[in-house]
Design an enzyme around this catalytic site. Structure first.
Site, PDB file in Angstrom:
ATOM      1  N   MET A  76       2.542  -5.714  -7.981  1.00 19.53           N
ATOM      2  CA  MET A  76       1.168  -5.264  -7.584  1.00 19.53           C
ATOM      3  C   MET A  76       1.350  -4.031  -6.549  1.00 19.53           C
ATOM      4  SD  MET A  76      -0.863  -5.282  -4.668  1.00 19.53           S
ATOM      5  CE  MET A  76      -1.749  -6.800  -4.026  1.00 19.53           C
ATOM      6  N   HIS A  92       0.751  -1.187   0.250  1.00 20.68           N
ATOM      7  CA  HIS A  92      -0.227  -0.136   0.078  1.00 20.68           C
ATOM      8  C   HIS A  92       0.876   1.091  -0.036  1.00 20.68           C
ATOM      9  CE1 HIS A  92      -2.309  -3.076   2.205  1.00 20.68           C
ATOM     10  NE2 HIS A  92      -3.583  -2.479   1.533  1.00 20.68           N
ATOM     11  N   ASP A 136      -6.758 -14.639   8.250  1.00 24.08           N
ATOM     12  CA  ASP A 136      -5.406 -14.379   7.225  1.00 24.08           C
ATOM     13  C   ASP A 136      -4.257 -15.482   7.668  1.00 24.08           C
ATOM     14  OD1 ASP A 136      -6.725 -12.304   5.812  1.00 24.08           O
ATOM     15  OD2 ASP A 136      -6.012 -10.712   7.001  1.00 24.08           O
ATOM     16  N   GLU A 148     -11.077  -6.280  -4.803  1.00 22.28           N
ATOM     17  CA  GLU A 148     -11.008  -7.559  -3.984  1.00 22.28           C
ATOM     18  C   GLU A 148     -12.145  -7.457  -3.054  1.00 22.28           C
ATOM     19  OE1 GLU A 148      -7.336  -7.707  -1.880  1.00 22.28           O
ATOM     20  OE2 GLU A 148      -8.117  -9.141  -0.155  1.00 22.28           O
ATOM     21  N   LYS A 200     -14.915  -8.614  -0.284  1.00 20.68           N
ATOM     22  CA  LYS A 200     -15.056  -9.084   1.368  1.00 20.68           C
ATOM     23  C   LYS A 200     -16.396  -8.795   1.736  1.00 20.68           C
ATOM     24  CE  LYS A 200     -12.102  -9.140   5.442  1.00 20.68           C
ATOM     25  NZ  LYS A 200     -11.348  -8.306   6.448  1.00 20.68           N
ATOM     26  N   ASP A 223     -11.912 -12.680  10.566  1.00 15.88           N
ATOM     27  CA  ASP A 223     -10.829 -12.314   9.526  1.00 15.88           C
ATOM     28  C   ASP A 223      -9.724 -12.878  10.006  1.00 15.88           C
ATOM     29  OD1 ASP A 223      -9.386 -12.048   7.625  1.00 15.88           O
ATOM     30  OD2 ASP A 223      -9.232  -9.748   7.687  1.00 15.88           O
ATOM     31  N   HIS A 238     -11.715 -14.451   2.455  1.00 16.69           N
ATOM     32  CA  HIS A 238     -12.940 -13.603   2.219  1.00 16.69           C
ATOM     33  C   HIS A 238     -14.210 -14.325   1.535  1.00 16.69           C
ATOM     34  CE1 HIS A 238      -9.947  -9.679   1.815  1.00 16.69           C
ATOM     35  NE2 HIS A 238      -9.870 -10.298   2.883  1.00 16.69           N
ATOM     36  N   ASP A 260      -5.059 -13.550  -3.752  1.00 12.22           N
ATOM     37  CA  ASP A 260      -4.685 -13.392  -2.491  1.00 12.22           C
ATOM     38  C   ASP A 260      -4.707 -14.856  -1.687  1.00 12.22           C
ATOM     39  OD1 ASP A 260      -3.828 -10.769  -2.791  1.00 12.22           O
ATOM     40  OD2 ASP A 260      -5.408  -9.895  -1.145  1.00 12.22           O
ATOM     41  N   ASP A 320      -1.578 -12.940   1.036  1.00 12.29           N
ATOM     42  CA  ASP A 320      -2.004 -11.923   1.853  1.00 12.29           C
ATOM     43  C   ASP A 320      -2.366 -12.686   3.065  1.00 12.29           C
ATOM     44  OD1 ASP A 320      -3.140  -9.772   2.994  1.00 12.29           O
ATOM     45  OD2 ASP A 320      -4.815  -9.781   1.581  1.00 12.29           O
ATOM     46  N   ASP A 351       2.313   1.779   3.307  1.00 13.48           N
ATOM     47  CA  ASP A 351       3.330   0.807   3.824  1.00 13.48           C
ATOM     48  C   ASP A 351       5.060   1.237   3.781  1.00 13.48           C
ATOM     49  OD1 ASP A 351       1.083  -1.076   4.115  1.00 13.48           O
ATOM     50  OD2 ASP A 351       1.398  -2.332   2.628  1.00 13.48           O
ATOM     51  N   GLU A 400      -9.878 -13.382  -2.679  1.00  9.12           N
ATOM     52  CA  GLU A 400      -9.032 -13.830  -1.415  1.00  9.12           C
ATOM     53  C   GLU A 400      -9.477 -15.101  -0.804  1.00  9.12           C
ATOM     54  OE1 GLU A 400      -7.051 -11.168   1.280  1.00  9.12           O
ATOM     55  OE2 GLU A 400      -7.974 -12.236   3.000  1.00  9.12           O
TER      56      GLU A 400
HETATM   57  C1  GLT Z   1      -5.739  -5.734   4.253  1.00  8.58           C
HETATM   58  C2  GLT Z   1      -6.955  -6.809   3.681  1.00  8.58           C
HETATM   59  C3  GLT Z   1      -6.549  -7.559   2.588  1.00  8.58           C
HETATM   60  C4  GLT Z   1      -6.186  -6.632   1.351  1.00  8.58           C
HETATM   61  C5  GLT Z   1      -5.139  -5.582   1.557  1.00  8.58           C
HETATM   62  C6  GLT Z   1      -5.050  -4.809   0.305  1.00  8.58           C
HETATM   63  S1  GLT Z   1      -5.107  -4.911   2.926  1.00  8.58           S
HETATM   64  O1  GLT Z   1      -4.798  -6.365   5.060  1.00  8.58           O
HETATM   65  O2  GLT Z   1      -7.306  -7.499   4.934  1.00  8.58           O
HETATM   66  O3  GLT Z   1      -7.367  -8.629   2.433  1.00  8.58           O
HETATM   67  O4  GLT Z   1      -5.899  -7.437   0.334  1.00  8.58           O
HETATM   68  O5  GLT Z   1      -5.823  -3.494   0.455  1.00  8.58           O
HETATM   69 MN    MN Z   2      -6.380  -9.457   0.486  1.00  6.18          MN
HETATM   70 MN    MN Z   3      -7.997 -10.771   4.286  1.00  7.73          MN
END
Ligand code: GLT
Ligand code: MN
Ligand code: MN
Length: 388
Positions: free
Chosen positions: A89, A55, A258, A182, A184, A256, A221, A246, A288, A58, A218
């Site tokens: 990206m 980002h 991750d 993306e 979610k 969430d 998500h 992702d 991600d 970042d 993702e």
């Molecule tokens: C954030 C989110 C991710 C996104 C990122 C891109 S940032 O961490 O949870 O799923 O892909 O903005």
């Molecule tokens: Mn993501």
């Molecule tokens: Mn995520």
């Protein structure tokens, strides 16, 4: 070095925000100290990654001066040159700062919407300067807690207007850049707009330049919504819209998470990798995800290695599945086609319709047909468990 060692051709990438995650959660303070972007690039290089994504903030803090920006970018470019990592990206942080508390492109405040556009133009310039070819839009704050606050049709219009504006910006500047949306379903907002891959695919057709815009699905998500991620990816692929992906992991019905790729829903991860490899997806395999809150940076490196290693192990399992004589014989049996209905292959014609109407069907026999899916699935499980 073994066959699960990542190589550049695998296109494994991580966001600065992934290995740079500090272990903060809604209930607890950071457990890791902050590393600089340059240190994170070195960590990723040691782990064997091909690329690093970011980002805008970042890399360059939101309140950096122009001189600070230039120094940070210069040092980052040097770290890339030293390690050989690339930036496939980039994206914009449109969610951390309080200015985005009611959304960025869909904020009720026209000044916030305009600021979000300006911030994204600058971030696109930064991404392009570092070589990015894909630009991700994750609308973390594009949603509501109460539907009393916003008309979803207004929100859809504002989001569409923003993407149309930014597509024109990219074209006007001659940038070689595509957008990847993306979806979610929720978190951090109570409900996010365009919550799934399917919703985004529908939305893209309403844009002025739908060819420039695709998906960045993702795992976590779609799993948060209880959906089959591989099916969503297949739909995006089928539409020619799988611009990026992702990878991580996530149990259904949870916050969430991750998690490290393949760490909790192994079978889903297997069919996902098999799909990507079978169709010949050539984009980044972007992780991600972030390490457990309990990890130190040595363990963060293990986390990063683990994501890539599991992907490559599953890739080998997919080859094994494709070469397994018994599995393939079962698949041939299941999909056998004696050509009787080939007259339907060209689609509708009056002749085809007439021939179809005249065709007798033995419903009872069709319904009684043997489908040994239990056997097939057990063979798959045994293959994954390493006894085949
Ligand atoms: C954030 C989110 C991710 C996104 C990122 C891109 S940032 O961490 O949870 O799923 O892909 O903005
Ligand atoms: Mn993501
Ligand atoms: Mn995520």
């Amino acid at each position: 070095m073994d066959s699960y060692t990542p190589k550049p051709e695998h296109k494994f990438t991580f966001g600065l925000w992934t290995v740079g995650n500090l272990g903060r959660d809604p209930f607890g303070e950071p457990t890791r100290s902050r590393l600089s972007p340059v240190e994170l690039v070195r960590l990723l290089a040691e782990a064997g990654a091909y690329g690093v994504n970011f980002h805008d903030n970042d890399l360059v803090p939101i309140d950096a001066t122009a001189a600070e920006r230039d120094r940070i970018v210069r040092e980052f470019k040097q770290a890339l040159a030293d390690t050989g990592l690339v930036v496939p990206m980039a994206t914009t942080n449109l969610f951390t700062d309080p200015v985005f508390k009611d959304g960025a492109f869909t904020s009720n405040d026209p000044a916030v919407r305009a600021y979000a556009l300006q911030k994204t133009m600058n971030a696109i310039d930064l991404g392009v300067e570092l070589g990015a070819k894909v630009y991700v839009f994750w609308g973390g704050r594009e949603g509501t807690e109460t539907d009393a606050s916003k008309n979803p049709l207004d929100a859809a219009k504002w989001f569409r207007d923003a993407l149309n504006f930014l597509c024109e910006y990219v074209l006007d500047n001659g940038y070689d850049l595509k957008f990847a949306l993306e979806p979610k379903p929720n978190e951090p907002r109570s409900d996010l707009y365009l919550p799934s891959v399917g919703a985004m695919l529908g939305f893209i057709t309403t844009l002025d330049h739908p060819d420039l815009v695709g998906l960045n699905p993702e795992v976590a998500h779609e799993h948060m919504a209880g959906l089959n991620f591989m099916h969503a990816v297949a739909q995006a692929w089928d539409a020619g819209k799988l611009f990026h992906i992702d990878l991580n992991d996530q149990l259904f019905g949870r916050y969430d998470q991750d998690l490290r790729f393949g760490s909790v829903m192994l079978k889903q991860a297997f069919f996902l990798v098999k799909f990507l490899e079978d169709v010949g997806y050539t984009g980044s395999r972007h992780f991600d995800a972030h390490a457990y809150r309990s990890a130190d940076y040595e363990d963060v490196k293990e986390f990063a290695r683990g994501c890539m290693r599991t992907y490559l192990i599953l890739k080998e399992k997919a080859q094994r599945f494709n070469n397994d004589a018994e599995i393939q014989a079962l698949l041939r049996e299941i999909t056998a086609d004696d050509g009787v209905y080939a007259f339907l292959a060209q689609g509708y014609s009056r002749d085809a319709a007439a021939q179809l109407r005249a065709t007798p069907f033995d419903r009872a026999t069709l319904g009684a047909r043997r489908l040994p899916y239990e056997r097939l699935d057990q063979l798959t499980v045994e293959l994954l468990l390493g006894v085949r």
